[in-house]
Scaffold this motif. Structure first.
Motif, PDB file in Angstrom:
ATOM      1  N   UNK A 169       0.832  -1.196   0.000  1.00 16.43           N
ATOM      2  CA  UNK A 169       0.000   0.000   0.000  1.00 16.43           C
ATOM      3  C   UNK A 169       0.873   1.254   0.000  1.00 16.43           C
ATOM      4  N   UNK A 170       0.260   2.424  -0.228  1.00 16.25           N
ATOM      5  CA  UNK A 170       1.015   3.685  -0.148  1.00 16.25           C
ATOM      6  C   UNK A 170       1.397   4.000   1.305  1.00 16.25           C
ATOM      7  N   UNK A 171       2.493   3.465   1.740  1.00 16.50           N
ATOM      8  CA  UNK A 171       2.966   3.644   3.107  1.00 16.50           C
ATOM      9  C   UNK A 171       3.933   4.814   3.200  1.00 16.50           C
ATOM     10  N   UNK A 172       4.120   5.279   4.425  1.00 16.59           N
ATOM     11  CA  UNK A 172       5.132   6.305   4.708  1.00 16.59           C
ATOM     12  C   UNK A 172       6.236   5.641   5.526  1.00 16.59           C
ATOM     13  N   UNK A 173       7.469   5.686   5.028  1.00 17.42           N
ATOM     14  CA  UNK A 173       8.574   4.960   5.645  1.00 17.42           C
ATOM     15  C   UNK A 173       9.776   5.874   5.838  1.00 17.42           C
ATOM     16  N   UNK A 174      10.263   5.937   7.066  1.00 17.32           N
ATOM     17  CA  UNK A 174      11.505   6.660   7.359  1.00 17.32           C
ATOM     18  C   UNK A 174      12.680   5.759   6.999  1.00 17.32           C
ATOM     19  N   UNK A 175      13.642   6.296   6.250  1.00 20.61           N
ATOM     20  CA  UNK A 175      14.836   5.532   5.872  1.00 20.61           C
ATOM     21  C   UNK A 175      16.085   6.293   6.296  1.00 20.61           C
ATOM     22  N   UNK A 176      16.886   5.680   7.150  1.00 17.38           N
ATOM     23  CA  UNK A 176      18.112   6.295   7.653  1.00 17.38           C
ATOM     24  C   UNK A 176      19.307   5.519   7.110  1.00 17.38           C
ATOM     25  N   UNK A 177      19.991   6.120   6.138  1.00 16.43           N
ATOM     26  CA  UNK A 177      21.131   5.465   5.500  1.00 16.43           C
ATOM     27  C   UNK A 177      22.435   5.697   6.247  1.00 16.43           C
ATOM     28  N   UNK A 178      22.427   6.527   7.272  1.00 13.83           N
ATOM     29  CA  UNK A 178      23.633   6.746   8.056  1.00 13.83           C
ATOM     30  C   UNK A 178      24.800   7.306   7.262  1.00 13.83           C
ATOM     31  N   UNK A 179      24.496   8.025   6.161  1.00 16.84           N
ATOM     32  CA  UNK A 179      25.512   8.568   5.247  1.00 16.84           C
ATOM     33  C   UNK A 179      26.344   7.485   4.578  1.00 16.84           C
ATOM     34  N   UNK A 233       5.094   8.019  10.538  1.00 19.42           N
ATOM     35  CA  UNK A 233       5.442   6.979   9.561  1.00 19.42           C
ATOM     36  C   UNK A 233       4.865   5.627   9.972  1.00 19.42           C
ATOM     37  N   UNK A 234       4.691   4.762   8.981  1.00 20.49           N
ATOM     38  CA  UNK A 234       4.215   3.407   9.237  1.00 20.49           C
ATOM     39  C   UNK A 234       5.303   2.541   9.860  1.00 20.49           C
ATOM     40  N   UNK A 235       6.542   2.783   9.500  1.00 24.85           N
ATOM     41  CA  UNK A 235       7.681   2.142  10.153  1.00 24.85           C
ATOM     42  C   UNK A 235       8.954   2.845   9.713  1.00 24.85           C
ATOM     43  N   UNK A 236      10.050   2.471  10.324  1.00 32.18           N
ATOM     44  CA  UNK A 236      11.338   3.056   9.979  1.00 32.18           C
ATOM     45  C   UNK A 236      12.365   1.977   9.696  1.00 32.18           C
ATOM     46  N   UNK A 244      24.071  -4.287   4.392  1.00 23.25           N
ATOM     47  CA  UNK A 244      23.751  -5.715   4.375  1.00 23.25           C
ATOM     48  C   UNK A 244      22.966  -6.123   5.615  1.00 23.25           C
ATOM     49  N   UNK A 245      22.828  -5.201   6.570  1.00 18.74           N
ATOM     50  CA  UNK A 245      21.969  -5.443   7.729  1.00 18.74           C
ATOM     51  C   UNK A 245      20.859  -4.384   7.735  1.00 18.74           C
ATOM     52  N   UNK A 246      19.667  -4.824   8.103  1.00 18.65           N
ATOM     53  CA  UNK A 246      18.469  -4.000   8.018  1.00 18.65           C
ATOM     54  C   UNK A 246      17.808  -3.953   9.399  1.00 18.65           C
ATOM     55  N   UNK A 247      17.676  -2.766   9.975  1.00 15.58           N
ATOM     56  CA  UNK A 247      17.133  -2.601  11.324  1.00 15.58           C
ATOM     57  C   UNK A 247      15.789  -1.885  11.240  1.00 15.58           C
ATOM     58  N   UNK A 248      14.815  -2.368  11.998  1.00 17.23           N
ATOM     59  CA  UNK A 248      13.449  -1.886  11.848  1.00 17.23           C
ATOM     60  C   UNK A 248      12.919  -1.227  13.122  1.00 17.23           C
ATOM     61  N   UNK A 249      12.071  -0.223  12.903  1.00 17.12           N
ATOM     62  CA  UNK A 249      11.399   0.514  13.968  1.00 17.12           C
ATOM     63  C   UNK A 249       9.906   0.476  13.684  1.00 17.12           C
ATOM     64  N   UNK A 250       9.084   0.249  14.714  1.00 18.07           N
ATOM     65  CA  UNK A 250       7.650   0.213  14.458  1.00 18.07           C
ATOM     66  C   UNK A 250       7.083   1.623  14.394  1.00 18.07           C
ATOM     67  N   UNK A 251       5.774   1.721  14.212  1.00 14.77           N
ATOM     68  CA  UNK A 251       5.125   3.022  14.023  1.00 14.77           C
ATOM     69  C   UNK A 251       5.173   3.888  15.274  1.00 14.77           C
ATOM     70  N   UNK A 252       5.533   3.296  16.415  1.00 17.72           N
ATOM     71  CA  UNK A 252       5.687   4.052  17.660  1.00 17.72           C
ATOM     72  C   UNK A 252       7.119   4.554  17.849  1.00 17.72           C
ATOM     73  N   UNK A 253       7.974   4.254  16.867  1.00 15.84           N
ATOM     74  CA  UNK A 253       9.375   4.644  16.981  1.00 15.84           C
ATOM     75  C   UNK A 253      10.199   3.672  17.790  1.00 15.84           C
ATOM     76  N   UNK A 254       9.639   2.538  18.125  1.00 15.81           N
ATOM     77  CA  UNK A 254      10.324   1.540  18.955  1.00 15.81           C
ATOM     78  C   UNK A 254      11.237   0.672  18.101  1.00 15.81           C
ATOM     79  N   UNK A 255      12.480   0.521  18.531  1.00 16.95           N
ATOM     80  CA  UNK A 255      13.426  -0.360  17.850  1.00 16.95           C
ATOM     81  C   UNK A 255      12.997  -1.807  18.084  1.00 16.95           C
TER      82      UNK A 255
END
Length: 457
Positions: A169-179, A233-236, A244-255
């Protein structure tokens, strides 16, 4: 009998060291020569992260490969998974990624694979390469012949194909590439997904002005968490430097600990491929095993580390493998780890179930509360592990030594192991539905580790 000299930059399953004293263009050149002589590749794909030293190391490596008889294709600034993708393509006989991932800015390293992205680790050629490099006196002279190929459009097409039959679906996602380099791939994906990406630190910057990208460190998570909340956002998603590693945050900002994502993805993939095999590491296991078995799959344990997991994935023809450290492996990706497919699958799960990420993991977190990985520096890892075993083993229900020491009781368990990459001991504790018990046993174990560590504050 004589033993080959050791080079400090050669680790258990990759190369990593401080530039230039542990890793430099001369070592890179000699490695290129050794790789070409050991594996006789006709054509090798090279890629790199954005560190200041990466291009010079790539060019020296390319020169060594050339002098060893191999043609070189440079796919540019990229993530490790893009080198793995290149090595899977027809006409390529291997790939090498120049990256130090989440290590400090003055470090660099390399991850090596053969054709079809088969990993090269300690017992599958890396020790032989180390011996050849250590014995070599060859010096880089000349200019490498390098063909430059933009493989990202083909990789984006692969990613799109992987989710083609899934609803997003049309979600809103925060993406942090860490430069790091993840922002380059996100930019290429934007036109192809119905997702509003809210980018943080997406510009590659070798000086890492916002800190070294390592979301496993709690102090590095707040920026992503705050952005998820601020933007609704829906998640981060946050990545390390070579994503090569992917870390996720829920919609509450919780790691969300990677442990719970492993079970979630395993269950989702098993719905499409019933009865398949899932690989997991020994650090935290109960939730993964329970979810895999509930979904009708077969859970198989492997030693921690990407080379070991990939080897077991191939041996079992496993559908998926996951480590609590946020490495996720896919049969559809030559059994390699990938930092993009996990968050795409999470987007599909949220869309298909209509549930937020928090609702997808909360029950499992309550059923199997876990400490997350805790690191301690000790003077003698073997002595510390022996002392812990002596104390906890007599009443144990089960003891395993697949990777370090795992001790299990009916209601709680722990794993204690030496790091493969750093001089640290790593502890993980989990319990069955009892957060207080998990916390109490974690504190108890840490106190014992500190008592036996031999390290003064």
């Amino acid at each position: 009998m004589t033993t080959s000299p050791r080079l400090s930059c050669f680790k258990a399953y990759d190369i990593r060291g401080r530039v230039p004293d542990e890793l430099n263009p001369t070592i890179a050149y000699r490695l290129g020569l050794a790789y070409a002589e050991r594996f006789a590749p006709q054509r090798v794909a090279l890629g790199c992260d954005i560190r200041h030293s990466s291009r010079s190391l790539l060019e020296a490596l390319a020169l060594g490969l050339n002098h060893g008889g191999s043609a070189v294709v440079d796919i540019g600034y990229c993530g490790t998974e893009e080198v793995y993708f290149a090595a899977q393509q027809a006409g390529y006989d291997g790939g090498i990624m120049i990256t130090a991932s989440h290590n400090p800015a003055d470090y660099n390293g390399m991850k090596l694979v053969r054709e079809n992205a088969i990993p090269i680790s300690g017992d599958t050629g890396l020790r032989d390469l180390e011996a050849a490099v250590a014995a070599s006196t060859a010096e880089p002279q000349g200019t490498p012949e390098i063909e430059r190929v933009d493989m990202r459009p083909d990789y984006v097409a692969f990613l799109r194909g992987y989710v083609a039959n899934r609803r997003i679906d049309p979600l809103r996602v925060v993406v942090n590439a860490g430069n790091g380099t993840a922002g380059l791939l996100i930019e290429a994906l934007k036109p192809h997904l119905p997702i509003e990406f809210i980018g943080i630190h997406t510009e590659p910057d070798p000086d890492f002005p916002n800190g070294i990208p390592n979301p496993l460190e709690p102090q590095n998570r707040q920026t992503t968490s705050d952005a998820v909340i601020a933007h609704g956002a829906d998640f981060g998603v946050a990545w390390d430097g070579d994503f090569d590693r992917c870390f996720l945050f829920d919609e509450q900002g919780r790691f969300i600990e990677g442990y719970y994502i492993v079970g979630l993805l395993a269950e989702a993939l098993l719905r499409e491929t019933p009865g398949a095999t899932i690989i997991h590491d020994p650090r935290l296991t109960w939730n993964t095993i329970a979810m895999v078995e509930r979904a009708g799959g077969r859970a198989v344990q492997s030693k921690t580390g990407h080379a070991f997991i990939k080897e077991r994935m191939r041996a079992e023809d496993a559908l998926y493998g996951g480590e609590m450290s946020a490495h996720h492996y896919f049969r559809a990706f030559a059994y390699c780890d990938n930092g993009t497919l996990p968050w795409m699958l999470i987007a599909a799960l949220i869309s298909e179930t209509g549930k937020p990420l928090s609702a997808l993991v909360d029950e499992r977190m309550a059923l199997f509360p876990a400490s997350g990985e805790i690191n301690r520096r000790v003077a003698d890892i073997g002595t510390t592990i022996a002392a812990i075993e002596q104390h906890y083993a007599p009443a144990a229900q089960k003891i395993e030594r697949v990777d370090g020491l795992s001790i299990e009781y009916p209601e709680w368990r722990f794993n204690l192991r030496a790091s493969n990459t750093e001089p640290l001991i790593r502890l993980n504790v989990e319990a069955r539905g009892d957060t207080e018990l998990m916390q109490r046993k974690t504190e108890e174990l840490l106190a014992m580790i500190d008592t036996t560590s031999g390290v003064t504050a």
